[in-house]
Design an enzyme around this catalytic site. Structure first.
Site, PDB file in Angstrom:
ATOM      1  N   GLY A 179       0.833  -1.193   0.000  1.00 46.45           N
ATOM      2  CA  GLY A 179       0.000   0.000   0.000  1.00 46.45           C
ATOM      3  C   GLY A 179       0.877   1.256   0.000  1.00 46.45           C
ATOM      4  N   SER A 217       6.228  -4.803  -1.739  1.00 52.23           N
ATOM      5  CA  SER A 217       6.010  -3.413  -2.127  1.00 52.23           C
ATOM      6  C   SER A 217       6.240  -2.496  -0.922  1.00 52.23           C
ATOM      7  CB  SER A 217       4.611  -3.272  -2.726  1.00 52.23           C
ATOM      8  OG  SER A 217       4.460  -2.044  -3.384  1.00 52.23           O
ATOM      9  N   TRP A 218       5.248  -1.686  -0.541  1.00 53.50           N
ATOM     10  CA  TRP A 218       5.424  -0.833   0.636  1.00 53.50           C
ATOM     11  C   TRP A 218       5.830  -1.660   1.857  1.00 53.50           C
ATOM     12  CZ3 TRP A 218       6.348   3.078   3.632  1.00 53.50           C
ATOM     13  CH2 TRP A 218       5.927   3.041   4.961  1.00 53.50           C
ATOM     14  N   ASP A 225       9.055  -4.691 -13.690  1.00 57.41           N
ATOM     15  CA  ASP A 225       8.425  -3.785 -12.730  1.00 57.41           C
ATOM     16  C   ASP A 225       8.888  -2.364 -13.029  1.00 57.41           C
ATOM     17  OD1 ASP A 225       7.300  -2.472 -10.627  1.00 57.41           O
ATOM     18  OD2 ASP A 225       8.174  -3.738  -9.059  1.00 57.41           O
ATOM     19  N   HIS A 240       5.235  -6.109 -10.996  1.00 61.49           N
ATOM     20  CA  HIS A 240       5.260  -5.726  -9.582  1.00 61.49           C
ATOM     21  C   HIS A 240       4.694  -6.872  -8.749  1.00 61.49           C
ATOM     22  CE1 HIS A 240       5.813  -2.685  -6.505  1.00 61.49           C
ATOM     23  NE2 HIS A 240       4.584  -2.892  -6.049  1.00 61.49           N
TER      24      HIS A 240
END
Length: 309
Positions: free
Chosen positions: A39, A111-112, A264, A291
């Site tokens: 996120g 990711s985050w 990505d 991603h």
């Protein structure tokens, strides 16, 4: 017999009155494995439970403050948005660890979640047995500039629409304009900004094999939470993202696996490469994916099996 059905769920009250929703599954006596979702604001699902061996490992997941099943949602308390920072979330993770009576755990994320995992591990290396990360990012100023500005050279039509969907002051960065719009007093301003941000999010990850639009960006309550938290964190470079690469010596002696997709384009592989070079105990795998993807999940599952033994 240990299973992947949650053994325990609940809400943990943390700083400022937030209540974090968490789930625990697997073997209560096994090696603990924490999952940090992406996120910011993506929320945690059941997927991580399927990446552990429930006879040997214990899965811990939680919805980070302000999103998912945690309370309150960020969109319900915009007046407290400034309290939602990476240092605060590191404190949340430590509060959860203590609440569950876990001494050390392997930390995983995507990711985050990789930014938060690295920041947490650098703050509390004595609590980390290893790291397993895919779709790697540090949320640095340079990465945010790329994903919100420079990548417009690849998607010029979409970027023009994205940049023009919110009012910007002279010289204001696009990400800052969105962060401001998403805490505007006018709910319609916030909704329009969230919808435009969601269209851009779907665009810059669209080159990965098998890409499909992310339904979260088309479901208004979830979309609004995601857009609010993403722009808040990106506008502040992840509240410390520029410092992560320079602090990799804090992970000396901690094993780690970094997995990244060559395609990505929204998060070029150079970030994973630079982290790997600065972290002698790490392994880097670059796959023909975007991603994240099935190869990244499989690589994470292998890392969990090897590290959390």
């Amino acid at each position: 017999m240990p299973t992947q059905i949650p053994l325990r769920t609940g809400h943990l009250r943390v700083g400022g009155g937030d209540e974090l929703y968490y789930e625990v599954a697997g073997n209560p006596e096994g090696a603990a494995v924490l999952w940090l979702h992406g996120g910011p604001g993506g929320g945690a699902g059941a997927g991580h439970r399927r990446r552990i061996d429930p006879t040997r490992q214990l899965s811990v997941t939680f919805d980070q403050r302000g999103c998912g099943r945690s309370r309150p949602l960020v969109t319900e308390r915009l007046d407290r948005l400034d309290e939602n920072t990476t240092p605060a979330q590191i404190d949340d993770i430590e509060a959860l660890r203590r609440h569950l009576g876990i001494d050390r755990w392997m930390v995983t994320g995507a990711s985050w979640g990789t930014t938060l995992a690295l920041a947490y591990a650098q703050a509390h290396p004595e609590r980390v047995t290893g790291l397993g990360l895919f779709a790697v990012t540090t949320t640095s100023t340079a990465e945010v500039e790329w994903i919100t500005e420079s990548i417009g050279r690849v998607f010029p039509e979409e970027w023009e629409a994205f940049a023009g969907a919110v009012e910007r002051a002279p010289g204001e960065r696009v990400v800052d304009a969105y962060a401001r719009a998403l805490r505007d007093a006018d709910v319609e301003v916030r909704r329009r900004a969230a919808a435009a941000w969601g269209r851009w999010e779907d665009t810059h990850v669209s080159l990965g094999p098998g890409w499909q639009p992310d339904p979260r960006w088309h479901t208004p309550p979830t979309r609004d939470v995601l857009a609010t938290l993403v722009t808040h964190y990106w506008s502040h470079s992840g509240f410390g993202g520029d410092d992560i690469l320079g602090r990799m010596e804090r992970l000396d002696g901690i094993p780690g696996v970094l997995v990244h997709g060559r395609r990505d384009i929204s998060g070029p592989a150079v970030t994973a490469w630079e982290l790997h070079r600065a972290w002698p105990g790490s392994e880097l795998t670059i796959l023909d994916e975007g991603h994240g993807g099935p190869g990244s999940v499989a690589a994470l599952k292998r890392a969990i099996a090897e590290i959390a033994s």
